[in-house]
Scaffold this active site. Structure first.
Site, mmCIF file in Angstrom:
data_model
loop_
_atom_site.group_PDB
_atom_site.id
_atom_site.type_symbol
_atom_site.label_atom_id
_atom_site.label_comp_id
_atom_site.label_asym_id
_atom_site.label_seq_id
_atom_site.Cartn_x
_atom_site.Cartn_y
_atom_site.Cartn_z
ATOM 1 N N TYR A 1 -3.302 63.595 -23.121
ATOM 2 C CA TYR A 1 -4.450 62.713 -23.837
ATOM 3 C C TYR A 1 -5.734 63.563 -24.518
ATOM 4 O O TYR A 1 -6.725 63.257 -24.652
ATOM 5 C CB TYR A 1 -4.916 61.600 -22.852
ATOM 6 C CG TYR A 1 -4.196 60.575 -22.233
ATOM 7 C CD1 TYR A 1 -2.905 60.419 -22.819
ATOM 8 C CD2 TYR A 1 -4.759 59.294 -21.449
ATOM 9 C CE1 TYR A 1 -1.853 59.466 -22.688
ATOM 10 C CE2 TYR A 1 -3.704 58.384 -21.258
ATOM 11 C CZ TYR A 1 -2.525 58.431 -21.733
ATOM 12 O OH TYR A 1 -1.833 57.587 -21.315
ATOM 13 N N ASP B 1 -1.561 57.031 -15.639
ATOM 14 C CA ASP B 1 -2.366 56.023 -16.112
ATOM 15 C C ASP B 1 -1.034 55.049 -16.005
ATOM 16 O O ASP B 1 -1.217 53.757 -15.772
ATOM 17 C CB ASP B 1 -2.150 56.227 -17.740
ATOM 18 C CG ASP B 1 -2.629 55.141 -18.615
ATOM 19 O OD1 ASP B 1 -3.304 54.118 -18.005
ATOM 20 O OD2 ASP B 1 -2.636 55.235 -19.791
ATOM 21 N N ASP C 1 -1.266 51.378 -13.046
ATOM 22 C CA ASP C 1 -1.070 50.042 -13.181
ATOM 23 C C ASP C 1 0.164 49.289 -12.330
ATOM 24 O O ASP C 1 0.029 48.243 -11.939
ATOM 25 C CB ASP C 1 -0.575 50.084 -14.592
ATOM 26 C CG ASP C 1 -1.849 49.943 -15.775
ATOM 27 O OD1 ASP C 1 -2.726 50.196 -15.087
ATOM 28 O OD2 ASP C 1 -1.664 49.682 -16.913
ATOM 29 N N LYS D 1 6.424 66.722 -12.870
ATOM 30 C CA LYS D 1 7.565 66.750 -13.730
ATOM 31 C C LYS D 1 7.899 68.213 -14.265
ATOM 32 O O LYS D 1 8.379 68.396 -15.143
ATOM 33 C CB LYS D 1 7.299 65.678 -15.021
ATOM 34 C CG LYS D 1 8.749 65.457 -15.503
ATOM 35 C CD LYS D 1 9.676 64.650 -14.516
ATOM 36 C CE LYS D 1 10.790 64.402 -15.346
ATOM 37 N NZ LYS D 1 12.023 63.903 -14.551
ATOM 38 N N ASP E 1 9.182 60.348 -11.764
ATOM 39 C CA ASP E 1 10.236 59.226 -11.626
ATOM 40 C C ASP E 1 10.715 58.906 -10.310
ATOM 41 O O ASP E 1 10.986 57.703 -9.949
ATOM 42 C CB ASP E 1 11.708 59.690 -12.507
ATOM 43 C CG ASP E 1 11.928 61.228 -12.245
ATOM 44 O OD1 ASP E 1 11.310 61.886 -11.338
ATOM 45 O OD2 ASP E 1 13.153 61.461 -12.606
#
Length: 1019
Positions: free
Chosen positions: A134, A242, A246, A185, A218
């Site tokens: 971001y 992010d 959630d 990752k 993952d």
């Protein structure tokens, strides 16, 4: 002063921010810190008016504040990337709010959708907030062509990675489990993520106490679902966290409860606190948004500002409201946004420990209705209670409301009246006695809290520490509780006597009256517990009038605190399960004591059963939060396993409360009004049936076995260890309660003419009850269990009166009756060492025993009593000889007609053969002066309590009569007698305080003596 920028933003943001500000302001007023919110109107409406989401000097404006409370940004009419980059991301980057902290956990009353999360979820997710995916780097080329391209460049710097990684390790280190999982990752993102892994490895060396591991993004999604207990603190990149935060919020219960903090750990810039849920335009304006996430964000903000106590209190209120079932739709509930705000605000403004209940008749619910109709302006609308009820406290006058029990000490102003704390070992022994004997019947204390307070009291303190005089308002309550508990235990254990400096000053009534002002100034539970402890001690010492005064003050405090309303039903009163049950126990303990005092003093009931909306102890809870009582035809819910166990523990308490309820019904039936002269026999039968039903439903162990030595007929000594290890047996106690209730129900019928079936039935029932009372008292004594309850005294006293009355009427064998009356006297003698009124009862009953025994001596030899009631009993005002059952008649007392000698049984002759008029049988009773002077006080120097003709235990010696000293009782006015005889009233003769309603159980002594005189003037 904390200066806070309020940016409600878009969608549901204004709704949740407004409610949160309302609650935080109330919390600040309560706890005495200052906070000021300044509204800043940035958002979509500002964008539509000005072409940008915030002003040009926005960053400079924000830097003038200590923190920012943010609502949400986003509107369907504006693309999301424009609104997000125009406001929120434009703040995070330039202010270097690089640590985004998102805690998630499962709240009480909610549950995780995962069956693998048996203990709920409690995680902290740390998101890198300033770079990564971001960072805003990238672009688009060949726009409009088929080969149009777009790039999104993720930037990772060693500086940025190291600072967020160090922050994450510090966060994990501060949590109990000290466990961190690093999300990466690096298998596919071979540059930035590889650097991420390397820096994590380097930073970890500075935190050897933190257990850390590394997982691919993952793979961790599977772990979050399959093994939620294996995770604690998680750190990841901007994009990864992010998404995962959630998911975590959903797994914990709802995204509606997820907060976030955008922190600058260097504190050079103000941090921003916001809920995670976003603007949620689909529910905007419907009043159903969940404000919990914003409350939690505000709590995180208060912690960041140094107001940790306020933050803890706010979160405690949030948890209690959720536990009470006040949930919005996203959590499976039906509550509106304002319902949650009101509930949390109520608990925030006043702790549930000291909730000041405002009932519906005040108009508080109507004010809420009007306020909700003007929802747009409700944020500044004062709480309904503030518009109706004046506050007792000036603003900011009080400090933290809940002081831990580890921070209290004896209040000197109370200790000078109630005594100092006893030595530690003595205190421990007394505490054990109290919780064994008194607590099962009156469990108004929370045992673990009491033990914690006791541990704090006797903990070793640093002698070099300079201690300032404590202003803790709880000191007064705890000092009162401890001293009353110690004194209550001391009453039932003669071997555990308090030192002189630890005793309550006499007179007790004055000492206790001095406590009313400090203990009734507040309506908190601790003050009520102190009032209950003092009232119970007053009852146990038979200071009943003072106990009643304390009870009156306590009753009003209970009503102000709403204890007569079910904490399971009213959201303002709901808290933790422990707190709800404590409220119930405090109320029912006060209720039971009120019923006892109402009976003992002949007073109206303090609280009517129709005023109570609390389920009885030992019964399943039928209330549910926010719901009224179920329809009448709804079956009673079956208690859960925990409720069953709790009910089993509360058996003595529940049984005593039920007896108090029945006592109150009896008082309402017979003594509600002096103008009620007729009682429905059906009502009496119904109540009698209820009493029998209560008794038959009790699950009581057998009466305690007597413990006597083989070498002596007296009580054998029993070791203290044996007494302490033996569970207290309440069977005799409840037996006496039951039989005393029967006496209370049948006693009014003894005022009827004695020829009526009602009188005869009531008398026999009272005789049976009196005999069972004596058996229960004997079981209590022989098992070496203390006669701890003052109701034992009134029961023994009433049993003796009933037996004497029955013997006088010839309805009970006099020799047998005299033996049982002597047993009553023995118990009264034992009790006289504990209660002063027992001496007066003993003296009065001794006179009655003497009169009954004299009649038996005149009628025939005491060694050969008839097997049944003595025949030939004379009746008053009736001509039927009910003693023989032959139907032969004799003139009524007062008749001047001489009876037929052949119809008179010699045993019916009393003290003389003269016929008396009714007027001479009342008010004036004459005694031989030598008879009066021959009586000795139970504590007299001779050791005999019963005068001539009786041994030390009041037993009549075989072959002796009570007139062997020449004493003659002549009640006939004008009858011949010696010149030394004097005209005396009964009260003068007995030397009694005629205001003895404490003992006579709402029966006046004069009226009882008149009753005897009306039935038989010879008595």
């Amino acid at each position: 002063m904390h200066r806070i920028a309020s940016i409600p933003g878009d969608g549901i943001g204004p709704e949740v921010v407004s409610g949160t500000i309302q609650v935080v302001n109330k919390l600040a007023s309560k706890l005495g810190f200052q906070i000021e919110f300044t509204h800043i109107p940035w958002g979509t409406n500002y964008y539509k008016q000005n072409g940008q989401f915030m002003s040009d000097d926005a960053l400079d404006v924000l830097r003038t504040f200590d923190a920012c409370l943010f609502g949400a940004v986003g509107d369907p009419s504006v693309p999301d990337h424009i609104s997000l980059w125009g406001l929120l991301l434009k703040i995070r980057g330039p202010l270097q709010l690089y640590a985004n902290v998102r805690p998630v956990r499962t709240f009480p009353g909610t549950k995780s959708p995962l069956n693998t999360a048996k203990n709920g979820i409690d995680w902290v997710l740390v998101r890198e907030n300033s770079e990564g995916e971001y960072c805003g780097q990238g672009g688009r080329s060949h726009v409009g062509h088929p080969w149009e391209a777009a790039t999104e460049v993720a930037i990772f710097t060693r500086f940025g990675i190291e600072r967020i990684m160090r922050f994450a390790f510090e966060t994990a280190q501060s949590r109990p489990r000290k466990k961190l999982t690093v999300v990466t990752k690096s298998n596919a993102m071979r540059h930035g993520m590889v650097l991420w892994d390397e820096v994590a490895e380097e930073v970890s060396r500075d935190f050897p106490d933190v257990d850390w591991d590394k997982m691919l993004v993952d793979a961790i999604t599977i772990r979050m679902v399959a093994q939620p207990d294996s995770l604690d603190t998680i750190v990841g990149t901007n994009l990864h966290m992010d998404i995962l935060s959630d998911l975590a919020a959903g797994l914990a219960g709802s995204i509606g409860v997820a907060p976030s903090s955008n922190l600058d750990p260097t504190r050079k810039n103000p941090s921003v606190f916001e809920p995670v849920h976003g603007s949620a335009f689909d529910i905007t304006g419907k009043g159903v948004a969940n404000p919990v996430a914003t409350f939690w964000s505000a709590a995180e903000m208060l912690t960041w500002l140094g107001e940790k106590d306020a933050a803890d209190k706010l979160m405690g209120c949030v948890e209690r409201v959720c536990a009470a079932g006040i949930l919005t739709a996203d959590l499976g509930g039906k509550a509106k946004t304002q319902d949650v705000v009101d509930a949390i605000g109520s608990l925030t403004a006043q702790s549930p420990q000291e909730s000041q209940f405002v009932g519906s008749s005040s108009g508080v619910f109507f004010i809420n209705t009007v306020r909700q109709a003007f929802f747009s302006s409700s944020g500044e609308f004062p709480p309904p209670e503030d518009t109706l009820v004046g506050s007792l406290w000036a603003p900011h006058s009080s400090t933290h409301e809940e002081t831990p029990v580890s921070q209290w000490e004896y209040d000197p102003s109370i200790a000078c009246v109630l005594g100092q704390a006893p030595p530690q070992q003595l205190a421990r022994d007394l505490m054990m006695v109290y919780f064994k004997v008194w607590h099962p019947l009156f469990p108004f204390l929370h045992g673990p809290t009491f033990l914690h307070a006791m541990e704090s009291l006797y903990a070793e303190k640093d002698a070099t520490e300079v201690r300032e005089p404590s202003q803790n308002k709880h000191n007064t309550s705890w000092t009162t509780i401890f001293q009353c508990i110690f004194h209550l235990a001391s009453l039932v254990r003669a071997d555990l006597q308090l030192p002189a400096e630890c005793r309550i000053q006499t007179p007790i009534s004055i000492s206790m009256h001095s406590l009313l002002s400090p203990l009734t100034a507040r309506h908190d539970l601790l003050s009520l517990q102190a009032l209950l402890a003092s009232q119970l001690y007053l009852v146990a010492t038979m200071s009943l009038r003072t106990a009643s005064t304390v009870g009156g003050c306590m009753l009003r405090s209970m009503l102000h605190a709403g204890l007569h309303r079910c904490p399971f039903r009213y959201r303002e009163l709901s808290a933790s399960s422990q707190h709800r049950h404590l409220r119930k126990r405090i109320f029912w303990s006060a209720y039971a004591l009120d019923r006892y005092l109402s009976q003992a003093l002949g007073l109206p009931l303090g609280v009517q059963d129709s005023d109570i909306d609390v389920c009885p102890p030992g019964s399943p809870e039928i209330h549910k939060p926010l719901l009224h009582l179920p329809p009448p035809d709804t079956p009673t819910p079956q208690p859960s396993e925990s409720e069953f166990e709790r009910g089993k523990k509360e058996t003595p308490f529940a049984s005593y409360v039920q007896s108090g309820k029945l006592t109150g019904e009896a008082l309402e039936l017979f003594h509600k009004s002096i103008f009620v002269r007729s009682i429905s026999q059906t009502s009496v039968l119904v109540l009698t049936t209820s009493v029998h039903k209560w008794w038959n439903s009790l699950d009581l162990p057998p009466s305690p076995l007597p413990q006597r030595s083989s070498s002596s007929s007296h009580q054998s000594p029993t070791s203290i260890a044996t007494i302490d290890s033996t569970p207290f047996n309440y069977t005799p106690f409840f037996t006496i309660l039951y039989q005393h209730l029967l006496l209370l129900l049948h006693r009014p019928s003894l005022s009827l003419p004695n020829s009526t079936p009602e009188f005869a039935s009531a008398l026999q029932s009272c005789i049976s009850a009196a005999r069972h009372i004596l058996l229960a008292l004997k079981a209590q004594r022989d098992s070496h269990q203390a006669l701890f309850w003052p109701g034992f005294l009134s029961a023994a006293w009433m049993a003796g009166l009933v037996l004497a009355f029955a013997c006088q009427l010839g309805q009970y064998g006099r020799v047998k009756g005299c033996q049982e009356i002597s047993s009553c006297l023995e118990f009264l003698r034992i009790m006289s060492t504990q209660w002063e009124p027992a001496k007066h009862c003993h003296r009065a009953l001794s006179l009655l025993l003497r009169a009954v025994s004299r009649l038996d001596t005149i009628a025939g030899p005491a060694t050969a009593p008839p097997s049944g009631p003595i025949s030939g009993t004379i009746t008053t005002g009736h001509s039927t000889d009910i003693g023989t059952g032959t139907g032969n008649t004799i003139p009524a007392m007062g008749s001047r007609t001489d009876p037929d000698p052949k119809n008179i049984n010699p045993a019916s002759i009393s003290l003389d053969e003269s016929h008396l008029s009714p007027s001479t049988s009342r008010k004036k009773r004459r005694f031989d002066a030598s008879f009066t002077s021959s009586y000795q006080h139970p504590s007299g120097p001779s050791g005999s309590s019963f005068g001539p003709g009786a041994d030390a235990l009041g037993q009549i010696r075989p072959g002796e009569s009570l007139d062997e000293g020449g004493d003659r009782l002549d009640i006939a006015e004008g009858a011949s007698g010696s010149s030394s005889q004097q005209d005396l009233h009964w009260d003068q003769s007995l030397g009694l305080d005629m205001n003895m309603v404490d003992l006579l159980q709402e029966g006046n002594f004069d009226s009882l003596m008149d009753l005897f005189g009306q039935q038989y003037p010879t008595f």
